[in-house]
Scaffold this active site. Structure first.
Site, PDB file in Angstrom:
ATOM      1  N   GLY A 251      41.614  40.686  46.631  1.00 43.66           N
ATOM      2  CA  GLY A 251      41.124  41.753  45.653  1.00 43.66           C
ATOM      3  C   GLY A 251      40.726  43.002  46.109  1.00 43.66           C
ATOM      4  CG  ASP A 252      37.504  42.623  48.393  1.00 46.80           C
ATOM      5  OD1 ASP A 252      37.123  42.843  47.270  1.00 46.80           O
ATOM      6  OD2 ASP A 252      36.938  41.704  49.333  1.00 46.80           O
TER       7      ASP A 252
END
Length: 303
Positions: A251-252
């Site tokens: 996600g990052d």
């Protein structure tokens, strides 16, 4: 400039084995120690994609020194951490076996004067800079710390990027963040109902947009992603085909890919494609996405 903040960075002890058996000795097939934390991951992937950033937050003790050493020497990132005088930065254990299991440490206490020092650093941001606030807040920090930061900087025309859950996210919408990135589970949690279909996710994300979020990027794991832009467009795309190796940091990486794509092109479609490619590249690898991996996957992402 892009400035990322990680309030509770870590050293991640990543281990891999076929099966994890509780109550017994387990023999590892793979182990690695990496600096971690959502903002740190964003900075590393940005650097891999050729975009400079400054990574900040709080570090402490011998683990904090190793976090900064890795960032500077191994990943060539620029650091601007506040070094705490007591305690140690946390160690997280990431077990990759028949199921993924995580054991996350607590981290050091952050005194009020350290928070003030962070505020002073953030005051130096200029108009059109990007500030990435990502992850949960340690229990010993005020639970409205994100809100306080955005409120403090709201008149400086900074592009806020917030990747957080629940009230942490809802409370910053009035400050019109440039980008928020809930996943489908987090969006479901905000509205206290299970949102599974694309139409449901778009409908409820648009409510957050009405409350101030300019762009909303919804990650859906193997189902791809959705982007609602401030221009009124709604983009969807499936995830590239690949084998899930490590979901930590995916996600990052999507946030970093989106920012890099937008900075390179000024185009939301390009940013969206690069975000999906970066998130997938990290998920398909033991390490965070590289530029070559992202470029290869982008060729297969059609919107």
């Amino acid at each position: 400039m892009i400035y990322t903040v990680t309030f509770n960075p870590s050293l991640d002890y990543i281990v891999r084995l076929d099966f994890f058996n509780t109550g017994r000795i387990n023999r590892l097939k793979y182990e690695k120690i990496l600096c971690g934390g959502k903002g740190i991951n964003v900075s590393i992937v940005l650097k891999n994609l050729g975009v400079a950033s400054i990574t900040s937050g709080f570090t402490a003790g011998f683990t904090g020194r190793e976090i900064e050493r890795q960032l500077k020497n191994d990943f060539h990132c620029t650091c601007d951490f506040i070094n705490l005088t007591h305690g140690n930065s946390r160690i997280n254990v990431k077990i990759k076996a028949d199921m993924e299991t995580e054991i996350n440490g607590q981290g050091p206490n952050i005194p009020p004067q350290a928070i003030d020092a962070l505020f002073d650093k953030l005051d130096s941001l200029q108009s059109n800079d990007y500030l990435v606030l990502a992850g949960s807040i340690p229990s010993f920090l005020p639970n409205n710390i994100y809100e306080k930061i955005l409120q403090r900087l709201t008149d400086k025309q900074i592009n806020f990027v917030v990747d957080a859950e629940g009230k942490l996210l809802l409370n910053v919408l009035e400050y019109k963040p440039f980008l928020i990135k809930p996943n489908n589970h987090e969006l479901s949690g905000i509205f206290n109902k299970e949102l599974t279909s694309t139409d449901e996710l778009i409908k409820h994300a648009s409510i957050l947009q009405q409350h101030g979020a300019r762009n909303i990027l919804i990650s859906r794991g193997s189902k791809g992603a959705i982007l609602l832009t401030q221009d009124g467009d709604c983009l969807t795309a499936p995830a590239p085909i690949g084998k899930l190796v490590n979901s930590v940091g995916a996600g990052d990486s999507m946030v970093a890919g989106f920012l890099a794509g937008y900075i390179y092109s000024g185009d939301y479609k390009t940013a969206f494609r690069m975000g999906i490619a970066a998130g997938s590249a990290s998920a398909f690898s033991d390490n965070l996405a590289t530029k070559a991996e992202v470029n290869a996957l982008m060729q297969n992402i059609i919107i």
